[in-house]
Motif scaffolding. Structure first.
Motif, PDB file in Angstrom:
ATOM      1  N   VAL A  93       0.867  -1.178   0.000  1.00  0.00           N
ATOM      2  CA  VAL A  93       0.000   0.000   0.000  1.00  0.00           C
ATOM      3  C   VAL A  93       0.902   1.226   0.000  1.00  0.00           C
ATOM      4  O   VAL A  93       1.862   1.300   0.772  1.00  0.00           O
ATOM      5  CB  VAL A  93      -0.917   0.013   1.242  1.00  0.00           C
ATOM      6  N   ALA A  97      -7.324   0.269   2.124  1.00  0.00           N
ATOM      7  CA  ALA A  97      -6.390  -0.217   1.117  1.00  0.00           C
ATOM      8  C   ALA A  97      -5.763  -1.539   1.552  1.00  0.00           C
ATOM      9  O   ALA A  97      -5.586  -2.452   0.738  1.00  0.00           O
ATOM     10  CB  ALA A  97      -5.309   0.826   0.855  1.00  0.00           C
ATOM     11  N   GLY A 141      -7.243   2.431  -6.561  1.00  0.00           N
ATOM     12  CA  GLY A 141      -8.165   2.960  -5.562  1.00  0.00           C
ATOM     13  C   GLY A 141      -9.068   4.000  -6.205  1.00  0.00           C
ATOM     14  O   GLY A 141      -9.661   3.734  -7.218  1.00  0.00           O
ATOM     15  N   TYR A 200      -8.227   4.709  -2.290  1.00  0.00           N
ATOM     16  CA  TYR A 200      -8.692   4.351  -0.958  1.00  0.00           C
ATOM     17  C   TYR A 200      -8.432   5.540  -0.052  1.00  0.00           C
ATOM     18  O   TYR A 200      -7.377   6.152  -0.110  1.00  0.00           O
ATOM     19  CB  TYR A 200      -7.961   3.101  -0.446  1.00  0.00           C
TER      20      TYR A 200
END
Length: 62
Positions: free
Chosen positions: A15, A47, A39, A41
């Protein structure tokens, strides 16, 4: 506020932060990885949960 994306590096999935005004592709390239899931995110936890699902799918492909 940063968003998060998932990349693949030699050691596996990771991530990463995607800074405001930065594309997920540019963030991945800066870390030396390939973009897997852009994403975005909005939290590291979201994530990370998505990355865990990718790892399960990858393991099932073996």
């Amino acid at each position: 506020m940063a968003n998060y994306a998932i990349i693949e590096i030699e050691a596996g999935f990771e991530v990463i932060d995607v800074l405001p005004g930065q594309s997920a592709e540019d963030a991945a390239a800066a870390r030396g990885g390939a973009l897997v899931d852009p994403g975005p995110y909005h939290s590291f936890e979201d994530a990370n949960d998505a990355m865990d699902q990718l790892e399960v799918v990858e393991d099932d492909d073996l």
